[in-house]
Design a protein around this motif. Sequence first.
Motif, PDB file in Angstrom:
ATOM      1  N   LEU A 430       0.842  -1.202   0.000  1.00  0.00           N
ATOM      2  CA  LEU A 430       0.000   0.000   0.000  1.00  0.00           C
ATOM      3  C   LEU A 430       0.880   1.256   0.000  1.00  0.00           C
ATOM      4  O   LEU A 430       0.648   2.195  -0.765  1.00  0.00           O
ATOM      5  CB  LEU A 430      -0.915  -0.004   1.230  1.00  0.00           C
ATOM      6  CG  LEU A 430      -1.729   1.278   1.471  1.00  0.00           C
ATOM      7  CD1 LEU A 430      -2.764   1.465   0.371  1.00  0.00           C
ATOM      8  CD2 LEU A 430      -2.422   1.229   2.838  1.00  0.00           C
ATOM      9  N   VAL A 431       1.912   1.259   0.852  1.00  0.00           N
ATOM     10  CA  VAL A 431       2.826   2.407   0.915  1.00  0.00           C
ATOM     11  C   VAL A 431       3.529   2.604  -0.426  1.00  0.00           C
ATOM     12  O   VAL A 431       3.653   3.728  -0.928  1.00  0.00           O
ATOM     13  CB  VAL A 431       3.866   2.210   2.047  1.00  0.00           C
ATOM     14  CG1 VAL A 431       4.892   3.338   2.039  1.00  0.00           C
ATOM     15  CG2 VAL A 431       3.179   2.137   3.401  1.00  0.00           C
ATOM     16  N   GLU A 432       3.984   1.508  -1.028  1.00  0.00           N
ATOM     17  CA  GLU A 432       4.670   1.598  -2.323  1.00  0.00           C
ATOM     18  C   GLU A 432       3.760   2.204  -3.391  1.00  0.00           C
ATOM     19  O   GLU A 432       4.194   3.029  -4.201  1.00  0.00           O
ATOM     20  CB  GLU A 432       5.127   0.206  -2.771  1.00  0.00           C
ATOM     21  CG  GLU A 432       6.317  -0.331  -1.996  1.00  0.00           C
ATOM     22  CD  GLU A 432       6.755  -1.692  -2.496  1.00  0.00           C
ATOM     23  OE1 GLU A 432       7.977  -1.913  -2.605  1.00  0.00           O
ATOM     24  OE2 GLU A 432       5.877  -2.535  -2.775  1.00  0.00           O
ATOM     25  N   GLN A 433       2.488   1.784  -3.385  1.00  0.00           N
ATOM     26  CA  GLN A 433       1.555   2.297  -4.386  1.00  0.00           C
ATOM     27  C   GLN A 433       1.281   3.782  -4.195  1.00  0.00           C
ATOM     28  O   GLN A 433       1.205   4.540  -5.164  1.00  0.00           O
ATOM     29  CB  GLN A 433       0.232   1.519  -4.318  1.00  0.00           C
ATOM     30  CG  GLN A 433       0.334   0.098  -4.844  1.00  0.00           C
ATOM     31  CD  GLN A 433      -1.004  -0.638  -4.786  1.00  0.00           C
ATOM     32  OE1 GLN A 433      -2.057  -0.011  -4.670  1.00  0.00           O
ATOM     33  NE2 GLN A 433      -0.956  -1.958  -4.865  1.00  0.00           N
ATOM     34  N   VAL A 434       1.152   4.212  -2.942  1.00  0.00           N
ATOM     35  CA  VAL A 434       0.819   5.616  -2.664  1.00  0.00           C
ATOM     36  C   VAL A 434       2.014   6.531  -2.905  1.00  0.00           C
ATOM     37  O   VAL A 434       1.898   7.584  -3.534  1.00  0.00           O
ATOM     38  CB  VAL A 434       0.304   5.777  -1.217  1.00  0.00           C
ATOM     39  CG1 VAL A 434       0.105   7.257  -0.877  1.00  0.00           C
ATOM     40  CG2 VAL A 434      -0.998   5.009  -1.022  1.00  0.00           C
ATOM     41  N   TYR A 442      14.453   3.984   2.362  1.00  0.00           N
ATOM     42  CA  TYR A 442      13.666   4.126   3.596  1.00  0.00           C
ATOM     43  C   TYR A 442      12.421   4.942   3.283  1.00  0.00           C
ATOM     44  O   TYR A 442      12.466   5.907   2.517  1.00  0.00           O
ATOM     45  CB  TYR A 442      14.489   4.841   4.676  1.00  0.00           C
ATOM     46  CG  TYR A 442      13.696   5.149   5.918  1.00  0.00           C
ATOM     47  CD1 TYR A 442      13.573   4.198   6.924  1.00  0.00           C
ATOM     48  CD2 TYR A 442      13.037   6.355   6.073  1.00  0.00           C
ATOM     49  CE1 TYR A 442      12.830   4.458   8.055  1.00  0.00           C
ATOM     50  CE2 TYR A 442      12.291   6.626   7.201  1.00  0.00           C
ATOM     51  CZ  TYR A 442      12.195   5.675   8.192  1.00  0.00           C
ATOM     52  OH  TYR A 442      11.450   5.943   9.308  1.00  0.00           O
ATOM     53  N   ALA A 443      11.305   4.578   3.882  1.00  0.00           N
ATOM     54  CA  ALA A 443      10.076   5.349   3.678  1.00  0.00           C
ATOM     55  C   ALA A 443       9.142   5.133   4.854  1.00  0.00           C
ATOM     56  O   ALA A 443       9.241   4.154   5.592  1.00  0.00           O
ATOM     57  CB  ALA A 443       9.387   4.927   2.382  1.00  0.00           C
ATOM     58  N   GLU A 444       8.234   6.079   5.038  1.00  0.00           N
ATOM     59  CA  GLU A 444       7.218   5.954   6.082  1.00  0.00           C
ATOM     60  C   GLU A 444       5.948   6.663   5.622  1.00  0.00           C
ATOM     61  O   GLU A 444       5.995   7.604   4.829  1.00  0.00           O
ATOM     62  CB  GLU A 444       7.713   6.565   7.390  1.00  0.00           C
ATOM     63  CG  GLU A 444       8.057   8.043   7.299  1.00  0.00           C
ATOM     64  CD  GLU A 444       8.625   8.580   8.603  1.00  0.00           C
ATOM     65  OE1 GLU A 444       7.897   9.348   9.255  1.00  0.00           O
ATOM     66  OE2 GLU A 444       9.768   8.242   8.946  1.00  0.00           O
ATOM     67  N   MET A 445       4.806   6.195   6.114  1.00  0.00           N
ATOM     68  CA  MET A 445       3.531   6.803   5.710  1.00  0.00           C
ATOM     69  C   MET A 445       2.494   6.610   6.801  1.00  0.00           C
ATOM     70  O   MET A 445       2.387   5.532   7.398  1.00  0.00           O
ATOM     71  CB  MET A 445       3.035   6.159   4.406  1.00  0.00           C
ATOM     72  CG  MET A 445       1.786   6.824   3.827  1.00  0.00           C
ATOM     73  SD  MET A 445       1.271   6.069   2.266  1.00  0.00           S
ATOM     74  CE  MET A 445       0.315   4.659   2.864  1.00  0.00           C
ATOM     75  N   HIS A 451      -6.568   6.311   2.086  1.00  0.00           N
ATOM     76  CA  HIS A 451      -5.866   5.082   1.711  1.00  0.00           C
ATOM     77  C   HIS A 451      -6.795   3.865   1.757  1.00  0.00           C
ATOM     78  O   HIS A 451      -6.523   2.842   1.116  1.00  0.00           O
ATOM     79  CB  HIS A 451      -4.667   4.853   2.635  1.00  0.00           C
ATOM     80  CG  HIS A 451      -3.674   5.979   2.611  1.00  0.00           C
ATOM     81  ND1 HIS A 451      -3.058   6.467   3.741  1.00  0.00           N
ATOM     82  CD2 HIS A 451      -3.215   6.733   1.571  1.00  0.00           C
ATOM     83  CE1 HIS A 451      -2.251   7.462   3.407  1.00  0.00           C
ATOM     84  NE2 HIS A 451      -2.334   7.643   2.105  1.00  0.00           N
ATOM     85  N   LYS A 452      -7.865   3.977   2.527  1.00  0.00           N
ATOM     86  CA  LYS A 452      -8.773   2.838   2.691  1.00  0.00           C
ATOM     87  C   LYS A 452      -9.711   2.662   1.498  1.00  0.00           C
ATOM     88  O   LYS A 452     -10.491   1.714   1.453  1.00  0.00           O
ATOM     89  CB  LYS A 452      -9.571   2.994   3.984  1.00  0.00           C
ATOM     90  CG  LYS A 452      -8.655   2.978   5.215  1.00  0.00           C
ATOM     91  CD  LYS A 452      -9.426   3.174   6.518  1.00  0.00           C
ATOM     92  CE  LYS A 452      -8.460   3.212   7.707  1.00  0.00           C
ATOM     93  NZ  LYS A 452      -9.162   3.409   8.998  1.00  0.00           N
ATOM     94  N   THR A 453      -9.614   3.582   0.543  1.00  0.00           N
ATOM     95  CA  THR A 453     -10.417   3.441  -0.688  1.00  0.00           C
ATOM     96  C   THR A 453      -9.633   2.730  -1.788  1.00  0.00           C
ATOM     97  O   THR A 453     -10.184   2.401  -2.838  1.00  0.00           O
ATOM     98  CB  THR A 453     -10.848   4.836  -1.202  1.00  0.00           C
ATOM     99  OG1 THR A 453      -9.669   5.595  -1.534  1.00  0.00           O
ATOM    100  CG2 THR A 453     -11.639   5.589  -0.136  1.00  0.00           C
ATOM    101  N   ILE A 454      -8.349   2.494  -1.563  1.00  0.00           N
ATOM    102  CA  ILE A 454      -7.501   1.813  -2.553  1.00  0.00           C
ATOM    103  C   ILE A 454      -7.810   0.314  -2.502  1.00  0.00           C
ATOM    104  O   ILE A 454      -7.955  -0.262  -1.415  1.00  0.00           O
ATOM    105  CB  ILE A 454      -6.009   2.085  -2.243  1.00  0.00           C
ATOM    106  CG1 ILE A 454      -5.733   3.594  -2.355  1.00  0.00           C
ATOM    107  CG2 ILE A 454      -5.098   1.301  -3.176  1.00  0.00           C
ATOM    108  CD1 ILE A 454      -4.362   4.017  -1.910  1.00  0.00           C
TER     109      ILE A 454
END
Length: 733
Positions: A430-434, A442-445, A451-454
Motif C-alpha cells: 500500500l505504501v509503495e503504491q501511494v 527508507y520510507a514511512e507513511m 488510503h482505505k479506498t484503494i
Amino acid sequence: MYVAIDIETTGLDLISDQIIEIGAVKFDENELCEEFSMLINPNIPVPPEVVRITGITDDDLRSASQLYEIAESFKNFIGDMPIIVHNAEFDIAMLKKGIGNLNNPCYDTLILSQLFIPDMRSYSLESLAKNLGIEHNKTHRALSDAKATASLFQIILREIKNIDAESFEMIKSILNKTNWRAKDLFVGLKPDTKKPTAHKEQKTQQQKIETVASRKICEALEKNKKTTFELSPLIKTEETAYEAALEFVSKSISTANFNTPLNVLIALRNPKNPTILDKGQYLSDDRFKKFLEKSDFDDKETVFAIKIILGKTRAENGLKREFRLTGEEHSMWEKVCCDDFECGHDPKNCFYSRALEAVKDKKIIITSHKTFFEDIKFTGKLILCDFDEIRESANMALSIVFYSSMLKNLIDNDVLLIKTEVIFGLLWRLVEQVLNIEEGKYAEMKIDESHKTIPIWQQIKGTALFMEEAIKKEGPGKFLNRLALLIDVILDKNTNYTMEVHRKYSEEIKVVLIPKNLEEIINKKIFDIDKNPVLIGIFDCPDEKIKSERRPHETFYFFEDLKRLNRETLFKTSIAVLRRAIIKNKGKTICVFHSKISLRAAYEAIYEEMKKQEIALYAQEISGGRGKIIDSYIRNPENSALLILEHYFKQIDLSELDFNQIIINKFYSGPDQTEQQFLANIKKVFNKILSSEKTKNILILDPSAVMLLEKIKTMMVDEINMRVIKNVKLDEL
C-alpha cells in the motif's frame, strides 16, 4: 609475522582515482621489522587538496615508477603474511584494481579497535595514535600510516590475550559458526584465566553550577506550588535540577518536615546520568543467549556478538550506550535488549529488572521522558525538564511498535504467523503504491481514510478478519493481545490510534500505533504523580526566566541579501555559500535541512566540488541511515560534512561529534504553522546549538528567519551574538 599496508591516492573514487604512494612494514607482536615505501606515478594530476594533505606534488611523482612496474616487488615483500589495514575496504579495493587480487588473510584495525579498545571518541588512525601514544609523525603518508597501523595492531593483539576465560569461550562458540575473516586471530591464543573484573561504580561528584537556578527550583519544591521555568541553554539543566532536588531532600530531612514528600523524580528527554532508563536500553541475558543459539553468523553479527560479550565485563549497568554500538548494530540491539515478550525479567539475567530494584530506595531518581511514561511508578515531587519536547517523547513512549523481524519469535501458530507476515507485506505494498518509492529506500507513511479506498485495503481487511478469529482461538498472551489491537485498528473497531508504516534500510517493516489523545495522557501522568510539579523548558510565558552568568561565544550569521531573491537565485546563492563555507572550514561542518528534497538537491549540487577538495559528504538517506552517517562522520570529521534533516538534528547528541560550524539551510515550516510556532522551532534549534558549547559559527540561510531577526533576539533567554551580513562576497566568507 604480519605486514601493515597503507596507500595514498588522488581521491576516493575507485574508478577514476589512482594510487600515488604505497607504504608497508613487516612486524611481529613486539617490534617493527622491514619496511617498503614507494611513490607511484598516477599519470593524472594530483589535486591541490591532496597535495595539501599529503605534501606529495606532481613534481615528486614525475620520475616515479608506474604501479605495474613495482607490483611484483610489492607482492614479494608481503608474501603470504596476513595483511593489516586501517579501514581496509577502500585500500584493498584500490590495490586489487592496480595489482590484482591479494589472497592473504586481511585484518581491519578499524573494526578490531572498536571491539578491543572501547570508549574512544574517534577511531580514525590519527586519533587512535594520539590517544594510545603511538608514534605517528607524518600523518597521511603511506609508510608512517602503515607503521602506526602496525603499532595499533600490536596493542589489539595484547588486548585479545587479556580477554578473560569465560568471555573467550563464548567468543569461540560464535567463531565456530562464522566465516568472519578475523576469526583466525583467536586460534592458538590462551585467554586470561582471571574472572572478568566487575566494573567499579564510578561516583561522579555533582558540580554546583548555576546556584541561582537550583536555589529557585528548590524554593518552588518547598512551596509545593506548580511553577514553570525557562532556563538559559547554557545552564546544565540536569545538574541544576539534581542540585535543587538534593537541597530540597536535605532540608526536608534536617527539619523533619515529613508533610512534604521526601522523594524527587527528575525526568529529562535524554539524561546524561540517569538512575534508570526505559527497558529497551538494557541488555537482556535471556535474549542474548537466544541470539547466540543461531546456527550461523555473518561478519556483522559476529562483531556485534563479540562486542556484547566483551562489553558485559566492563558495563556497569548493561546500558546500550556502554557497548559503543555503530551502524547496523543498533538494529541488532533490538534482538537482545529487554522487552515485554522474550525477557524473563529475572534480576539475575536482566539489567533492567536490577535497575528497577535499585531505584526503590533512592530519594532522587533521574530518568528519561520515555521511562517516565512507560514504567515509573512514583509518588513524590516532580521536576519535569525539557517540557518543550514532552509531546514528542510521549508519542515515542506510548506508541505500540511491531517489527516484521520479531514475528517468528513471538507467534507459535504457523498459520497465524503466515497471515501476520502477509498483512505486513500488504501494508507495505500500500505504501509503495501511494508514495511510488524506489526499491530499497527508507520510507514511512501515516495511514488515513483516503488510503482505505484503494483496492489493496480490501485485501488487508480480509486478512485482518481471518486473523481476528485465529487470535481468539489462540487465547490471551502479551503479544497476541497487542496484535489483536492492531487488527482492531485496521478493522476500525478501535479508533483511538493512528497507524504508520515504515520500512528500514534492512527492508524490515515497522508498523506503529500512535495514541490520538496524547495531551490527555500527558496531563494525567504528570498530575497523578505531583499536583504541583516544577516544569522546566516552558517557552510560552513561564513564571520565571533564568539567564546564564556566561555570554555565549557562538556567532549566528544572517544573510540579509537572501530575503530579496527569487526561488531559483536563492537556491544558487545558498549553495554557493554552503560550498564555500564547508571548503574554507575544511570540513567539521553540520548542515541542517528542513526537507529531504532540499537535502538531496544540495548534496547533488556540491558533491563534485567536495570530491575534488577531498571532503567527504555524509548525507542522511543518501550515504546511508542515521547511525551509519554519524559513525562515518565520527571517524573522519576533519575532512567531512554531515548533511542531516532538522528533525534528526534535534535528536542527536552533539557532544559525540567533533565540529565547529553549523549551516542551517532552512527551518521547518508546516502549512498551518503560525509565526509563533515557527519562532518556537527556531528557538529549539538555537538552544540545541548553544547547549553544545562547541560551535564557533552558525550560518543561517533561511530568508524567513532573516525577516524575523528582531523577534528572534527578544525570544532568546540570553543575549546572543548575531551578525547580519549584507552584500555577500563569497571570497570574504
